[in-house]
Design an enzyme around this catalytic site. Structure first.
Site, PDB file in Angstrom:
ATOM      1  N   GLY A  73     137.280  94.631  99.591  1.00 23.97           N
ATOM      2  CA  GLY A  73     138.589  94.718  98.228  1.00 23.97           C
ATOM      3  C   GLY A  73     138.368  95.655  97.991  1.00 23.97           C
ATOM      4  O   GLY A  73     139.490  95.977  97.873  1.00 23.97           O
ATOM      5  N   ASP A  89     132.141  91.732  88.551  1.00 25.52           N
ATOM      6  CA  ASP A  89     131.734  90.621  88.503  1.00 25.52           C
ATOM      7  C   ASP A  89     130.539  89.836  87.494  1.00 25.52           C
ATOM      8  O   ASP A  89     130.354  90.652  86.363  1.00 25.52           O
ATOM      9  CB  ASP A  89     132.335  89.330  88.818  1.00 25.52           C
ATOM     10  CG  ASP A  89     132.708  87.824  87.862  1.00 25.52           C
ATOM     11  OD1 ASP A  89     133.255  87.824  87.370  1.00 25.52           O
ATOM     12  OD2 ASP A  89     131.498  87.573  88.644  1.00 25.52           O
TER      13      ASP A  89
END
Ligand code: IMP
Ligand code: MG
Length: 177
Positions: free
Chosen positions: A44, A103
């Protein structure tokens, strides 16, 4: 993958560029002259890392680790596996970890724990996006780009089922009825 899913822009490429420059300024103040080892967490972070390091005008080294936790789901599976570890010696280095988005915090905690065992001189974290509402475990974050809403984000390196990484803006996925 839901074929009706449509990405809606949350942060434009101009906002991202300004944020990357701001982060680079903060990092330069702290790291210029320390020749840090900058470690990106794949996949990512690849676009963020590429843009960020080009704003850092001092000697540094680049490394990557690749971890996997999501598979094709939107929620972290909680089971993190190292797909590719760090090959450069970490002992005694000033390490800056670059993450796309935090997250639950589980992936980052896993990476930090394994790096700490290698005895770096210091270790700090820079993330482009932070979803603090979703945190399951505490993780230290030293540089944050955006405090993001609790939505699933794609683009600028972030994927959903390996799609959308190439979008130049950061978007959220709207499920159409
Ligand atoms: P965590 O372990 O739950 O903190 O999740 C961290 C990793 O999951 C991030 O490095 C991303 O690769 C991925 N991830 C978390 N949230 C999102 C999201 O909204 N969109 C895409 N990938 C995400
Ligand atoms: Mg990631």
């Amino acid at each position: 993958m839901n074929e009706a899913a449509k990405p809606t822009v949350l942060y434009t490429r101009e906002q991202i560029q300004a944020t990357v420059k701001r982060l680079a300024g903060e990092i330069t103040c702290d790291y210029a002259g320390k020749k840090p080892l900058v470690i990106g967490i794949l996949k990512g972070s690849f676009i963020f890392m590429a843009d960020l390091v080009r704003e850092l005008d001092f000697p540094l080294e680049i490394e990557f680790v690749r971890v996997s936790s999501y598979g094709r789901a939107r929620q972290s599976s909680g089971k993190i596996t190292v797909v590719q570890g760090v090959r450069t010696a970490v002992k005694g280095r000033h390490v800056l970890v670059i993450e796309d988005i935090i997250d639950s915090g589980l992936s980052l905690r896993f990476v930090l724990d394994s790096l700490r065992r290698k005895k770096p001189a210091s270790i700090k974290v820079c993330c482009l996006l932070d979803k603090p509402a979703r945190r399951a475990v505490p993780v230290p974050v030293n540089y944050t780009g955006f405090e993001a809403p609790d939505r699933f984000l794609v683009g600028y390196g972030l994927d959903w089922g390996e799609q959308y990484r190439n979008l130049p803006d950061i978007c959220y996925i709207e499920d159409k009825p």
